[in-house]
Design a protein around this motif. Structure first.
Motif, PDB file in Angstrom:
ATOM      1  N   ARG A  31     -12.091  27.070  36.997  1.00 51.02           N
ATOM      2  CA  ARG A  31     -11.164  26.200  36.277  1.00 51.02           C
ATOM      3  C   ARG A  31     -10.818  26.811  34.926  1.00 51.02           C
ATOM      4  NH1 ARG A  31     -11.489  21.244  33.068  1.00 51.02           N
ATOM      5  NH2 ARG A  31     -13.727  21.540  32.796  1.00 51.02           N
ATOM      6  N   GLY A  32      -9.543  26.752  34.580  1.00 54.21           N
ATOM      7  CA  GLY A  32      -9.112  27.250  33.275  1.00 54.21           C
ATOM      8  C   GLY A  32      -8.638  28.696  33.292  1.00 54.21           C
ATOM      9  N   SER A  82       2.456  20.835  45.402  1.00 55.73           N
ATOM     10  CA  SER A  82       1.583  19.828  45.992  1.00 55.73           C
ATOM     11  C   SER A  82       1.409  18.686  45.014  1.00 55.73           C
ATOM     12  CB  SER A  82       0.208  20.415  46.328  1.00 55.73           C
ATOM     13  OG  SER A  82      -0.675  19.376  46.727  1.00 55.73           O
ATOM     14  N   CYS A  83       1.299  17.468  45.560  1.00 49.21           N
ATOM     15  CA  CYS A  83       1.024  16.303  44.727  1.00 49.21           C
ATOM     16  C   CYS A  83      -0.463  16.243  44.354  1.00 49.21           C
ATOM     17  CB  CYS A  83       1.454  15.028  45.430  1.00 49.21           C
ATOM     18  SG  CYS A  83       3.212  15.008  45.863  1.00 49.21           S
ATOM     19  N   ALA A  84      -1.262  17.127  44.941  1.00 48.42           N
ATOM     20  CA  ALA A  84      -2.671  17.261  44.577  1.00 48.42           C
ATOM     21  C   ALA A  84      -2.900  18.713  44.156  1.00 48.42           C
ATOM     22  CB  ALA A  84      -3.574  16.897  45.744  1.00 48.42           C
ATOM     23  N   PRO A  85      -2.351  19.087  43.009  1.00 49.83           N
ATOM     24  CA  PRO A  85      -2.337  20.506  42.628  1.00 49.83           C
ATOM     25  C   PRO A  85      -3.704  21.018  42.215  1.00 49.83           C
ATOM     26  CG  PRO A  85      -1.495  19.165  40.829  1.00 49.83           C
ATOM     27  CD  PRO A  85      -1.745  18.229  41.988  1.00 49.83           C
ATOM     28  N   ASN A  86      -3.907  22.334  42.374  1.00 50.16           N
ATOM     29  CA  ASN A  86      -5.102  22.966  41.806  1.00 50.16           C
ATOM     30  C   ASN A  86      -4.726  23.906  40.666  1.00 50.16           C
ATOM     31  OD1 ASN A  86      -4.027  25.106  43.238  1.00 50.16           O
ATOM     32  ND2 ASN A  86      -5.565  25.034  44.873  1.00 50.16           N
ATOM     33  N   CYS A  87      -3.422  24.002  40.394  1.00 47.56           N
ATOM     34  CA  CYS A  87      -2.931  24.822  39.286  1.00 47.56           C
ATOM     35  C   CYS A  87      -1.864  24.062  38.517  1.00 47.56           C
ATOM     36  CB  CYS A  87      -2.294  26.127  39.803  1.00 47.56           C
ATOM     37  SG  CYS A  87      -3.465  27.295  40.528  1.00 47.56           S
ATOM     38  N   GLN A  88      -1.590  24.542  37.329  1.00 41.34           N
ATOM     39  CA  GLN A  88      -0.442  24.028  36.596  1.00 41.34           C
ATOM     40  C   GLN A  88       0.220  25.197  35.888  1.00 41.34           C
ATOM     41  OE1 GLN A  88      -2.120  21.227  33.809  1.00 41.34           O
ATOM     42  NE2 GLN A  88      -2.492  22.816  32.276  1.00 41.34           N
ATOM     43  N   THR A  89       1.459  24.993  35.469  1.00 42.68           N
ATOM     44  CA  THR A  89       2.155  26.049  34.751  1.00 42.68           C
ATOM     45  C   THR A  89       2.031  25.794  33.259  1.00 42.68           C
ATOM     46  OG1 THR A  89       4.239  24.837  34.837  1.00 42.68           O
ATOM     47  CG2 THR A  89       3.820  26.413  36.601  1.00 42.68           C
ATOM     48  N   GLU A  90       2.095  26.857  32.492  1.00 40.68           N
ATOM     49  CA  GLU A  90       2.077  26.714  31.035  1.00 40.68           C
ATOM     50  C   GLU A  90       2.956  27.781  30.425  1.00 40.68           C
ATOM     51  OE1 GLU A  90      -1.984  27.259  29.954  1.00 40.68           O
ATOM     52  OE2 GLU A  90      -1.810  29.438  29.942  1.00 40.68           O
ATOM     53  N   GLU A  91       3.621  27.424  29.339  1.00 43.37           N
ATOM     54  CA  GLU A  91       4.455  28.377  28.628  1.00 43.37           C
ATOM     55  C   GLU A  91       3.688  28.930  27.444  1.00 43.37           C
ATOM     56  OE1 GLU A  91       8.402  25.666  29.108  1.00 43.37           O
ATOM     57  OE2 GLU A  91       8.462  27.231  27.573  1.00 43.37           O
ATOM     58  N   SER A  92       3.834  30.209  27.252  1.00 37.96           N
ATOM     59  CA  SER A  92       3.170  30.827  26.116  1.00 37.96           C
ATOM     60  C   SER A  92       3.987  32.032  25.691  1.00 37.96           C
ATOM     61  CB  SER A  92       1.748  31.227  26.515  1.00 37.96           C
ATOM     62  OG  SER A  92       1.142  31.959  25.474  1.00 37.96           O
ATOM     63  N   GLY A  93       4.499  31.996  24.473  1.00 37.11           N
ATOM     64  CA  GLY A  93       5.277  33.127  23.961  1.00 37.11           C
ATOM     65  C   GLY A  93       6.460  33.482  24.830  1.00 37.11           C
ATOM     66  N   GLY A  94       7.163  32.486  25.346  1.00 34.74           N
ATOM     67  CA  GLY A  94       8.356  32.747  26.140  1.00 34.74           C
ATOM     68  C   GLY A  94       8.046  33.207  27.556  1.00 34.74           C
ATOM     69  N   VAL A  96       5.778  32.328  31.286  1.00 33.38           N
ATOM     70  CA  VAL A  96       5.230  31.199  32.036  1.00 33.38           C
ATOM     71  C   VAL A  96       4.083  31.689  32.904  1.00 33.38           C
ATOM     72  CG1 VAL A  96       5.731  29.466  33.798  1.00 33.38           C
ATOM     73  CG2 VAL A  96       7.425  29.959  32.023  1.00 33.38           C
ATOM     74  N   TYR A  97       2.968  30.992  32.812  1.00 33.73           N
ATOM     75  CA  TYR A  97       1.785  31.397  33.562  1.00 33.73           C
ATOM     76  C   TYR A  97       1.316  30.257  34.460  1.00 33.73           C
ATOM     77  CZ  TYR A  97       1.600  35.084  30.068  1.00 33.73           C
ATOM     78  OH  TYR A  97       1.923  36.138  29.257  1.00 33.73           O
ATOM     79  N   ILE A  98       0.618  30.636  35.525  1.00 36.23           N
ATOM     80  CA  ILE A  98      -0.028  29.684  36.412  1.00 36.23           C
ATOM     81  C   ILE A  98      -1.512  29.668  36.055  1.00 36.23           C
ATOM     82  CG2 ILE A  98      -0.446  29.043  38.821  1.00 36.23           C
ATOM     83  CD1 ILE A  98       2.517  29.375  38.388  1.00 36.23           C
ATOM     84  N   ARG A  99      -2.048  28.475  35.753  1.00 38.20           N
ATOM     85  CA  ARG A  99      -3.449  28.379  35.353  1.00 38.20           C
ATOM     86  C   ARG A  99      -4.187  27.444  36.307  1.00 38.20           C
ATOM     87  NH1 ARG A  99      -6.281  29.548  30.763  1.00 38.20           N
ATOM     88  NH2 ARG A  99      -4.491  29.909  29.412  1.00 38.20           N
ATOM     89  N   ALA A 100      -5.427  27.767  36.646  1.00 36.30           N
ATOM     90  CA  ALA A 100      -6.244  26.921  37.517  1.00 36.30           C
ATOM     91  C   ALA A 100      -6.687  25.678  36.738  1.00 36.30           C
ATOM     92  CB  ALA A 100      -7.459  27.683  38.018  1.00 36.30           C
ATOM     93  N   ILE A 101      -6.491  24.505  37.302  1.00 36.78           N
ATOM     94  CA  ILE A 101      -6.908  23.277  36.615  1.00 36.78           C
ATOM     95  C   ILE A 101      -8.192  22.711  37.224  1.00 36.78           C
ATOM     96  CG2 ILE A 101      -4.636  22.632  35.748  1.00 36.78           C
ATOM     97  CD1 ILE A 101      -4.333  20.724  38.091  1.00 36.78           C
TER      98      ILE A 101
END
Ligand SMILES: [Zn+2]
Length: 159
Positions: A31-32, A82-94, A96-101
């Motif tokens: 996670r993370g 998925s409505c039950a995601p294991n990742c989320q997207t995040e923006e950083s310095g222009g 976009v990354y996929i991060r494990a939640i």
């Protein structure tokens, strides 16, 4: 050698029960952990509309506050919603990354909530199969916006 989990996980694109092809991890991901970048050319929303006007499938990712989109090209565009995601997207310095939640086991499919918006289509049905499936890939705000628009249309039609 660091343990495998401390390095970039090996990812595999293969057929998915959710939609066509999906992205799977061959290694456990804690996670993370930032898993990968949503890569692709940065283009304006107008150009994207023009370029993909007639195409049913796009890999466009809206980001930033100027309405720019990433014209997805690379591994990340294979991640399904998925409505039950294991990742989320995040923006950083222009970017976009996929991060494990949550901790993700080896051989799990990587998924995140698309939260689609700004679509002329009414149809973004979700077939993720999660118990809490919302039945749509639109964001909750977009679902409310569409409901309001529909209500206004009906009100006009009954005049
Ligand atoms: Zn769903």
């Amino acid at each position: 050698m660091p343990p495998r989990s401390a390095t970039t996980p090996r990812l595999l694109i293969r057929s998915s029960s959710i939609h066509a092809a999906g992205c799977y991890t061959l290694d456990p991901i804690p996670r993370g952990r930032r898993v990968l970048e949503y890569g692709g050319a940065r283009i304006s929303k107008d150009l994207a509309d023009e370029r993909y006007a007639d195409r049913p499938v796009t890999y466009l990712f809206g980001f930033g506050d100027k309405g720019d989109v990433i014209d997805g090209f690379g591994t990340a565009m294979f991640l399904n919603h998925s409505c039950a995601p294991n990742c989320q997207t995040e923006e950083s310095g222009g970017r976009v990354y996929i991060r494990a939640i949550r901790d993700i086991a080896a051989n799990e499919e990587l998924v995140y909530e698309y939260n689609l918006y700004d679509s002329d289509e009414d149809n973004a049905d979700c077939y993720c199969g999660a118990p809490q499936c919302r039945g749509t890939m639109f964001s909750e705000e977009e679902v409310k916006r569409q409901a309001r628009r529909k209500a206004r249309k009906l009100a006009r039609a009954s005049l």
